[in-house]
Design a protein around this motif. Structure first.
Motif, PDB file in Angstrom:
ATOM      1  N   ASN A 106       0.688  -1.184   0.156  1.00 51.41           N
ATOM      2  CA  ASN A 106       0.295   0.213  -0.422  1.00 51.41           C
ATOM      3  C   ASN A 106       0.645   1.249  -0.151  1.00 51.41           C
ATOM      4  N   SER A 145      -6.540   1.551  -9.310  1.00 51.05           N
ATOM      5  CA  SER A 145      -7.074   1.799  -8.747  1.00 51.05           C
ATOM      6  C   SER A 145      -6.331   2.660  -7.896  1.00 51.05           C
ATOM      7  N   GLY A 147      -5.830   3.995  -4.408  1.00 49.65           N
ATOM      8  CA  GLY A 147      -5.202   4.133  -2.899  1.00 49.65           C
ATOM      9  C   GLY A 147      -4.002   2.793  -2.560  1.00 49.65           C
ATOM     10  N   SER A 152      -1.670   2.364  -8.010  1.00 52.86           N
ATOM     11  CA  SER A 152      -1.080   4.047  -8.164  1.00 52.86           C
ATOM     12  C   SER A 152      -0.002   3.771  -8.572  1.00 52.86           C
ATOM     13  N   TYR A 177     -11.377   4.634  -7.437  1.00 55.70           N
ATOM     14  CA  TYR A 177     -11.343   6.256  -6.252  1.00 55.70           C
ATOM     15  C   TYR A 177     -11.694   5.750  -5.063  1.00 55.70           C
ATOM     16  N   PRO A 178     -10.388   5.662  -3.778  1.00 48.02           N
ATOM     17  CA  PRO A 178     -10.902   5.110  -2.257  1.00 48.02           C
ATOM     18  C   PRO A 178     -11.513   5.545  -2.037  1.00 48.02           C
ATOM     19  N   ASP A 182     -12.376   3.970   3.506  1.00 50.99           N
ATOM     20  CA  ASP A 182     -11.208   3.393   3.112  1.00 50.99           C
ATOM     21  C   ASP A 182     -10.506   2.836   3.938  1.00 50.99           C
ATOM     22  N   SER A 187      -4.045   5.524   1.645  1.00 50.78           N
ATOM     23  CA  SER A 187      -4.991   5.410   0.579  1.00 50.78           C
ATOM     24  C   SER A 187      -4.901   6.735   0.239  1.00 50.78           C
ATOM     25  N   PRO A 188      -5.127   8.821   0.722  1.00 46.75           N
ATOM     26  CA  PRO A 188      -4.322   9.721   0.412  1.00 46.75           C
ATOM     27  C   PRO A 188      -3.511   9.911  -0.310  1.00 46.75           C
ATOM     28  N   ASN A 190      -1.214   7.555  -1.463  1.00 47.66           N
ATOM     29  CA  ASN A 190      -1.073   7.096  -2.930  1.00 47.66           C
ATOM     30  C   ASN A 190      -1.607   7.656  -4.044  1.00 47.66           C
ATOM     31  N   SER A 191      -3.245   8.236  -3.821  1.00 47.08           N
ATOM     32  CA  SER A 191      -4.072   8.455  -4.647  1.00 47.08           C
ATOM     33  C   SER A 191      -3.347  10.360  -5.013  1.00 47.08           C
ATOM     34  N   LEU A 411     -10.332  14.982  -1.510  1.00 45.23           N
ATOM     35  CA  LEU A 411      -9.267  14.213  -1.531  1.00 45.23           C
ATOM     36  C   LEU A 411      -7.899  14.737  -0.884  1.00 45.23           C
TER      37      LEU A 411
END
Length: 474
Positions: A106, A145, A147, A152, A177-178, A182, A187-188, A190-191, A411
C-alpha cells in the motif's frame, strides 16, 4: 483499430478479468459462425497453436485460439494466478504477465520507484511485442485503483512509459478512487501522488468511486428483494458473481462492483468493435471532450443500470434512458453535474436507436444543463448498432463537468489531515528517490487543478458572450 488494455494491481486485474469475460460473452452472442472477424480483432488475436511458440496470427477464417491483447501486471501474484486457473486461462499466456510475490505494501513509492525501475525493461519489451501484433494501435487503456501501492504507483509508472514509448497513441485511464472509509490508511497519499501523474500524462481519465459502485449494487439488490423487478435472475447474470448465478453472498465482494466498471468499458469500446451508423473513435472522445489538457476527468453514467442484474425487467423507454443518464443514481462517481458547469458531453448509444432519437433527447435535456458559454453546442454522439447482451439498447454518457471538483477537494482534505501530522511519511521517505518534495509537488498539482475548476465555475451564470469572429472582406 486496436485498443491495448493494461490491468495493473489487484483491483485493475479483477476489473480486467470481468471485462474479458463479458467481452467474450458479447462477441459469442453476435458471432454465431465462429469466424474471426474485424470486431474480434480489436481486442483479440487469433493464434494457430499447432505450430510452436504460439503460432502465427490468422487474420481470416475460423477462430483457432483467441488471445487477449493485453498486459496484466501485479506485484502480488494472487489475482493473476486466479485468472490463469479460471475460465479465462486460455485467453492469456505467460508472455502477457508480469508478477512478483511481495506486493507494494500500500505504498505508492514502492510501486512507482522500486518496481518501476526493476520491471521497466520487462514492461517495455512486452509492450513492444504486444504492440507489434496490432495493425492499427488506437489507444492504451490503463485499469487501476488509486488507493493501494501497485495500482497507483506502478500503474502511473506504466502511464509514463507509454508516453515515452508511444507518444502519439492516446492514453485512457480508468481509475477507481477509494472511499472515505477506506481501510488503507495511506490511500490519500497514494491517490494524490498518483493524481499528479494522471494530471501530467493521461489524455483522458474516467474516475470511478467505490462508494458509488457500492450504492448501485445495493440498489439492485433492494430492487430484486422487493420484487419490483420480478424475482428471476437469469443464469448468466452480468452483475452477480463470476460463477454466473445470483447469490446472496457473492463469491468475492467486489465482483459485482467490478462488473459495473467492466460494463462501462464494454460500452466505451463498442464503437471500436461493432458496426454503427455513427461510430465514435475513442480518440474522438479526447479530442472533443477535453478543451484544456489538464481538465481531462470525465464523469460517466451508465443506463440501464438495474438491468445489469439481468433481472427480467421491462425495458426502459428510450427517452427515459436519456433522462436516467443525467440522474445521479446512474453515475459511477458521487457528483452533481446538473448544478455544475458542462465543458462538453458525449452520448454513446447502443442498439436500435435513430439519430433523430438522439437529437430529440439532446434538445429536450439541454435547457436543464449549464454549458460553458463558448461551447453551447458541446455534444458528441456515437451510435453502435449492436446492443449489450439481452437488452434492446443502452447508453453511456461521459461528461466533462466541473462537478468532479468536490471529489478532488475531499481527497485533498484527507491528504492534509495525514500530512500535517507527518503520519506514515517515513514509510515513503525511506524509498530511494522519494523525497518530501514529491509530496509537496503532488499536493500543489492537485490544488492547481482544483483552482482551474474554480475559475471555470466562476463564469457560470454569467452573460453568454459569443467570441468575436473574423470579418470577411467582400
Amino acid at each position: 483499430a486496436v485498443s491495448l488494455p493494461f490491468a495493473v494491481g489487484q483491483c485493475g486485474n479483477q476489473v480486467g478479468c470481468r471485462f474479458w469475460d463479458l467481452a467474450l460473452r458479447e462477441h459469442a452472442a453476435v458471432n454465431k459462425k465462429g469466424i474471426y472477424d474485424e470486431a474480434l480483432s480489436s481486442f483479440f488475436r487469433n493464434v494457430d497453436t499447432r505450430s510452436g511458440d504460439n503460432g502465427p496470427d490468422i487474420y481470416r477464417g475460423k477462430i483457432c485460439s483467441l488471445k487477449a491483447r493485453a498486459l496484466l501486471i501485479d506485484m502480488e501474484e494472487g489475482v493473476v494466478n486466479e485468472i490463469l486457473q479460471g475460465p479465462l486461462r486460455d485467453v492469456f499466456d505467460s508472455k502477457q504477465l508480469i508478477t512478483d510475490v511481495s506486493g507494494s505494501g500500500n505504498n505508492w513509492a514502492v510501486g512507482h520507484k522500486i518496481y518501476g525501475c526493476r520491471y521497466r525493461e520487462n514492461i517495455v519489451e512486452k509492450l513492444r511485442k504486444t504492440a507489434e501484433h496490432c495493425d492499427c494501435l488506437q489507444c492504451f487503456f490503463i485499469i487501476h485503483s488509486m488507493g493501494g501501492g501497485t495500482g497507483s504507483g506502478l500503474g502511473t509508472f506504466v502511464l509514463n512509459l507509454l508516453e515515452e514509448e508511444f507518444p502519439e497513441v492516446y492514453r485512457f485511464v480508468t481509475s477507481v478512487y477509494p472511499s472515505g472509509e477506506d481501510d488503507v490508511i495511506t490511500s490519500p497519499y497514494n491517490s494524490v501522488l498518483a493524481m499528479k501523474e494522471l494530471n501530467e500524462h493521461a489524455d483522458c481519465v474516467l474516475p470511478i468511486e467505490n462508494e458509488s459502485l457500492f450504492e448501485i449494487v445495493n440498489k439492485i439488490h433492494q430492487m430484486i428483494s422487493s420484487g419490483k423487478l420480478g424475482s428471476t435472475v437469469k443464469q448468466n447474470s452480468l452483475v452477480t458473481s463470476s460463477a454466473g448465478s445470483a447469490k446472496t453472498v457473492p463469491e468475492k465482494p467486489f465482483d459485482e462492483m467490478n462488473n459495473i466498471v467492466a460494463n462501462l468499458l464494454l460500452n466505451l469500446t463498442s464503437s471500436a468493435r461493432f458496426e454503427g451508423s455513427l461510430n465514435m473513435d475513442l480518440n474522438e472522445i479526447s479530442m472533443n471532450l477535453v478543451p484544456f489538457p489538464r481538465l481531462h476527468y470525465l464523469v460517466s453514467s451508465l443506463t440501464p443500470l438495474y438491468t445489469l442484474a439481468d433481472v427480467n425487467v421491462p425495458c426502459r423507454r428510450l427517452d427515459q434512458m436519456f433522462s436516467d443518464a443525467f440522474s445521479r443514481d446512474h453515475q459511477l462517481i458521487q457528483a452533481d453535474p446538473k448544478h455544475s458547469l458542462y465543458l462538453a458531453c458525449a452520448l454513446l448509444v447502443r442498439g436500435n436507436v435513430q439519430v433523430s432519437d438522439l437529437r430529440r433527447n439532446i434538445e429536450r435535456l439541454k435547457p436543464s444543463l449549464h454549458f460553458v458559454s463558448w461551447n453551447q453546442e458541446g455534444w458528441k454522439t456515437g451510435l453502435c448498432s449492436v446492443p449489450p447482451v439481452g437488452h434492446s439498447h443502452s447508453l453511456l454518457a461521459l461528461a466533462n463537468n466541473t462537478c468532479v471538483k468536490p471529489t478532488f477537494i475531499e481527497l485533498k482534505d484527507r491528504f492534509m489531515k495525514l500530512y500535517k501530522k507527518k503520519a506514515h511519511l517515513h514509510h515513503y521517505l525511506q524509498i530511494d528517490g522519494m523525497e518530501q518534495s514529491c509530496f509537496s509537488e503532488a499536493i500543489s498539482s492537485l490544488s492547481d487543478l482544483i483552482e482551474e475548476y474554480n475559475e471555470l465555475d466562476a463564469t457560470k451564470g454569467g452573460p453568454r458572450i459569443d467570441p468575436s469572429r473574423l470579418k470577411i472582406a467582400v
